[in-house]
Structures are given as structure tokens and as C-alpha cells.
Design an enzyme around this catalytic site. Structure first.
Site, PDB file in Angstrom:
ATOM      1  N   HIS A  52       1.422 -36.993  11.465  1.00  0.00           N
ATOM      2  CA  HIS A  52       1.442 -37.871  10.544  1.00  0.00           C
ATOM      3  C   HIS A  52       1.271 -37.594   9.278  1.00  0.00           C
ATOM      4  CE1 HIS A  52      -3.039 -37.559  11.583  1.00  0.00           C
ATOM      5  NE2 HIS A  52      -3.016 -37.883  10.336  1.00  0.00           N
ATOM      6  N   HIS A  96      -2.862 -36.354   3.146  1.00  0.00           N
ATOM      7  CA  HIS A  96      -2.780 -35.058   3.685  1.00  0.00           C
ATOM      8  C   HIS A  96      -1.417 -35.124   4.725  1.00  0.00           C
ATOM      9  CE1 HIS A  96      -5.142 -37.758   6.582  1.00  0.00           C
ATOM     10  NE2 HIS A  96      -4.416 -37.386   7.403  1.00  0.00           N
ATOM     11  N   GLU A 152      -3.817 -31.194   8.206  1.00  0.00           N
ATOM     12  CA  GLU A 152      -4.692 -31.523   9.572  1.00  0.00           C
ATOM     13  C   GLU A 152      -4.024 -31.124  10.562  1.00  0.00           C
ATOM     14  OE1 GLU A 152      -5.267 -35.937   9.803  1.00  0.00           O
ATOM     15  OE2 GLU A 152      -5.978 -35.729  11.855  1.00  0.00           O
TER      16      GLU A 152
HETATM   17  N1  CMX Z   1      -5.255 -32.955  -1.284  1.00  0.00           N
HETATM   18  C1  CMX Z   1      -4.999 -31.932  -2.057  1.00  0.00           C
HETATM   19  N2  CMX Z   1      -6.152 -31.494  -2.715  1.00  0.00           N
HETATM   20  C2  CMX Z   1      -7.438 -32.141  -2.536  1.00  0.00           C
HETATM   21  C3  CMX Z   1      -7.463 -33.436  -1.832  1.00  0.00           C
HETATM   22  C4  CMX Z   1      -6.402 -33.400  -1.164  1.00  0.00           C
HETATM   23  N3  CMX Z   1      -6.402 -34.558  -0.190  1.00  0.00           N
HETATM   24  N4  CMX Z   1      -8.807 -33.451  -1.654  1.00  0.00           N
HETATM   25  C5  CMX Z   1      -9.249 -32.874  -2.607  1.00  0.00           C
HETATM   26  N5  CMX Z   1      -8.632 -31.858  -3.244  1.00  0.00           N
HETATM   27  C6  CMX Z   1      -8.989 -30.838  -4.109  1.00  0.00           C
HETATM   28  C7  CMX Z   1      -9.478 -31.655  -5.380  1.00  0.00           C
HETATM   29  O1  CMX Z   1      -8.600 -32.012  -6.314  1.00  0.00           O
HETATM   30  C8  CMX Z   1     -10.336 -30.429  -5.977  1.00  0.00           C
HETATM   31  O2  CMX Z   1      -9.440 -29.318  -6.507  1.00  0.00           O
HETATM   32  P1  CMX Z   1      -9.888 -29.051  -8.145  1.00  0.00           P
HETATM   33  O3  CMX Z   1     -11.238 -28.368  -8.156  1.00  0.00           O
HETATM   34  O4  CMX Z   1      -8.875 -28.223  -8.699  1.00  0.00           O
HETATM   35  O5  CMX Z   1     -10.024 -30.376  -8.891  1.00  0.00           O
HETATM   36  C9  CMX Z   1     -10.687 -29.908  -4.843  1.00  0.00           C
HETATM   37  O6  CMX Z   1      -9.879 -29.943  -3.598  1.00  0.00           O
HETATM   38  C10 CMX Z   1     -12.072 -29.961  -4.429  1.00  0.00           C
HETATM   39  O7  CMX Z   1     -11.967 -31.447  -4.125  1.00  0.00           O
HETATM   40  P2  CMX Z   1     -13.319 -32.305  -4.410  1.00  0.00           P
HETATM   41  O8  CMX Z   1     -12.939 -33.382  -5.474  1.00  0.00           O
HETATM   42  O9  CMX Z   1     -14.641 -31.769  -4.574  1.00  0.00           O
HETATM   43  O10 CMX Z   1     -13.482 -33.210  -3.031  1.00  0.00           O
HETATM   44  P3  CMX Z   1     -14.194 -33.351  -1.780  1.00  0.00           P
HETATM   45  O11 CMX Z   1     -15.757 -33.076  -1.932  1.00  0.00           O
HETATM   46  O12 CMX Z   1     -13.981 -34.532  -1.321  1.00  0.00           O
HETATM   47  O13 CMX Z   1     -13.489 -31.867  -0.929  1.00  0.00           O
HETATM   48  C11 CMX Z   1     -11.974 -31.680   0.892  1.00  0.00           C
HETATM   49  C12 CMX Z   1     -12.087 -32.084  -0.459  1.00  0.00           C
HETATM   50  C13 CMX Z   1     -10.424 -31.388   0.959  1.00  0.00           C
HETATM   51  C14 CMX Z   1     -12.870 -30.365   1.178  1.00  0.00           C
HETATM   52  C15 CMX Z   1     -12.758 -32.719   1.680  1.00  0.00           C
HETATM   53  O14 CMX Z   1     -11.796 -33.969   1.549  1.00  0.00           O
HETATM   54  C16 CMX Z   1     -12.469 -32.757   3.094  1.00  0.00           C
HETATM   55  O15 CMX Z   1     -13.277 -32.203   3.951  1.00  0.00           O
HETATM   56  N6  CMX Z   1     -11.316 -33.637   3.788  1.00  0.00           N
HETATM   57  C17 CMX Z   1     -11.231 -33.398   5.475  1.00  0.00           C
HETATM   58  C18 CMX Z   1     -11.575 -34.594   5.871  1.00  0.00           C
HETATM   59  C19 CMX Z   1     -10.983 -35.547   5.339  1.00  0.00           C
HETATM   60  O16 CMX Z   1     -10.228 -36.036   4.691  1.00  0.00           O
HETATM   61  N7  CMX Z   1     -10.970 -36.955   6.230  1.00  0.00           N
HETATM   62  C20 CMX Z   1     -10.246 -38.275   6.043  1.00  0.00           C
HETATM   63  C21 CMX Z   1      -9.023 -38.239   6.919  1.00  0.00           C
HETATM   64  C22 CMX Z   1      -9.243 -38.398   8.349  1.00  0.00           C
HETATM   65  C23 CMX Z   1      -8.037 -38.590   9.297  1.00  0.00           C
HETATM   66  O17 CMX Z   1      -6.799 -38.261   8.848  1.00  0.00           O
HETATM   67  O18 CMX Z   1      -8.278 -39.018  10.502  1.00  0.00           O
HETATM   68 CO    CO Z   2      -4.988 -38.007   9.662  1.00  0.00          CO
END
Ligand code: CMX
Ligand code: CO
Length: 142
Positions: free
Chosen positions: A7, A83, A133
Site C-alpha cells: 500500500h 509512506h 513499511e
Molecule cells: N517520510 C519521510 N520523512 C519523514 C517522515 C515521512 N513520513 N516523517 C518524518 N520524516 C523526517 C522529518 O522530515 C525529519 O527530517 P528533518 O530532520 O530533516 O526535518 C525526520 O524524519 C525526523 O522526523 P520528526 O519530525 O522528528 O518526526 P517523528 O518524531 O515523528 O519521527 C519517524 C519520524 C519516521 C521516526 C516516525 O514518524 C515513525 O516512527 N514512523 C513509523 C510509524 C508510523 O509512521 N505509523 C503510522 C502509520 C501506521 C500504518 O501504516 O499502519
Molecule cells: Co501503512
């Protein structure tokens, strides 16, 4: 390792409004709706295609609050692609292999995903800026 795209996850402010848009514009159908507290989302899966190893979907994501991954994403970047999720045969095995190649794993162990799947995320900064993912579909019911 990757068998298919499972997805594409899209972050939005209003899940019901986006579902209505995707249904009327692209003639897609919602096949599952869930609240996933652990991931901090309310979500809907819209089926695009069926396949042997699992289907492919659009996943619409509304955050449960501002202090969640999707809530922070919306505040920083606004609505859009959040994502890309790839289907793998064994998410735990894939994590071991990918982690061994130097990519940071956001999940050391698989978590619960949509429709009974097992999921895990890879750090976007290690995958060319793309939050990635891994999805293992649940065993098919006969
Ligand atoms: N795609 C690309 N880059 C991303 C991003 C995304 N979705 N989300 C955050 N980033 C980048 C930010 O832009 C940032 O970069 P800069 O430092 O250059 O600005 C960096 O990653 C850190 O981001 P943050 O703003 O500090 O954000 P978070 O604390 O939320 O951490 C991440 C980011 C990816 C580690 C966190 O979102 C995560 O653990 N994601 C995994 C879980 C998830 O997304 N669950 C929801 C979907 C569930 C599903 O699909 O079922
Ligand atoms: Co998902």
C-alpha cells in the site's frame, strides 16, 4: 525480498472526506477501517488489486492526535504521501537482513498492522527520504 507494493499511506486531516474523494474519483472501495492506537491513527484501506501473496491498497491515515507520527507529519509537511509499504514473505527475517545492511529499524519486532498483517518501519533518512513499511499478510483463510 519485496514481492509487491502492499500500500501507499496518505496522511490526511479528515478521513471521511478523503474516503469520499477516493471513492467518487477513482471508484475504489473501502475494504477495512480500523483505529490503531499503537500507531496513533484512524485509517481506511481501499482495495486496488488482489494478488496471490496479498492485495494492494491505498491506506488513508488520520492522526489520533498531534503528538503521533502522522500528526507531526501533517503539522510539518501537510497532507500527502506518508509512506510506501512493501509486501514481504517474512517481516522478521526481512528486518534481520535489512538491519544487517546498515538501515535503521524503527521497529525491532513486528507490530500489528491493518487487516491482521504484521508490519515494521525503516527510517526514512536511510531510505532516500522515504518512510518504508514492511508488511507480511496474514495467512490466507481456506
Ligand atoms: N517520510 C519521510 N520523512 C519523514 C517522515 C515521512 N513520513 N516523517 C518524518 N520524516 C523526517 C522529518 O522530515 C525529519 O527530517 P528533518 O530532520 O530533516 O526535518 C525526520 O524524519 C525526523 O522526523 P520528526 O519530525 O522528528 O518526526 P517523528 O518524531 O515523528 O519521527 C519517524 C519520524 C519516521 C521516526 C516516525 O514518524 C515513525 O516512527 N514512523 C513509523 C510509524 C508510523 O509512521 N505509523 C503510522 C502509520 C501506521 C500504518 O501504516 O499502519
Ligand atoms: Co501503512
Amino acid at each position: 525480498m519485496f514481492m509487491r507494493i502492499d500500500h501507499v499511506g496518505i496522511a490526511c486531516h479528515d478521513l471521511e472526506e478523503k474516503i469520499a474523494f477516493f471513492e467518487r474519483t477513482f471508484e475504489l472501495t473501502v475494504v477495512a477501517r480500523e483505529v490503531n492506537e499503537e500507531q496513533g491513527v484512524k485509517e481506511a484501506m481501499l482495495r486496488i488489486a488482489d494478488g496471490e501473496g496479498g492485495g494492494s491498497y491505498i491506506q488513508l491515515l488520520e492522526p489520533l492526535g498531534p503528538d503521533t507520527p502522522v500528526g507531526r507529519f501533517l503539522a510539518k509537511r501537510g497532507e500527502g504521501v506518508h509512506h510506501v509499504a512493501f509486501g514481504v514473505p517474512d517481516v522478521e527475517a526481512a528486518l534481520g537482513e535489512i538491519g544487517g545492511r546498515g538501515v535503521r529499524l524503527l521497529d525491532e519486532k513486528p507490530r500489528h498492522g491493518s487487516m491482521g498483517s504484521s508490519i515494521a518501519f525503516l527510517h526514512p533518512k536511510d531510505v532516500g527520504g522515504m518512510l518504508t513499511e514492511l508488511v507480511q499478510a496474514p495467512p490466507r483463510r481456506l
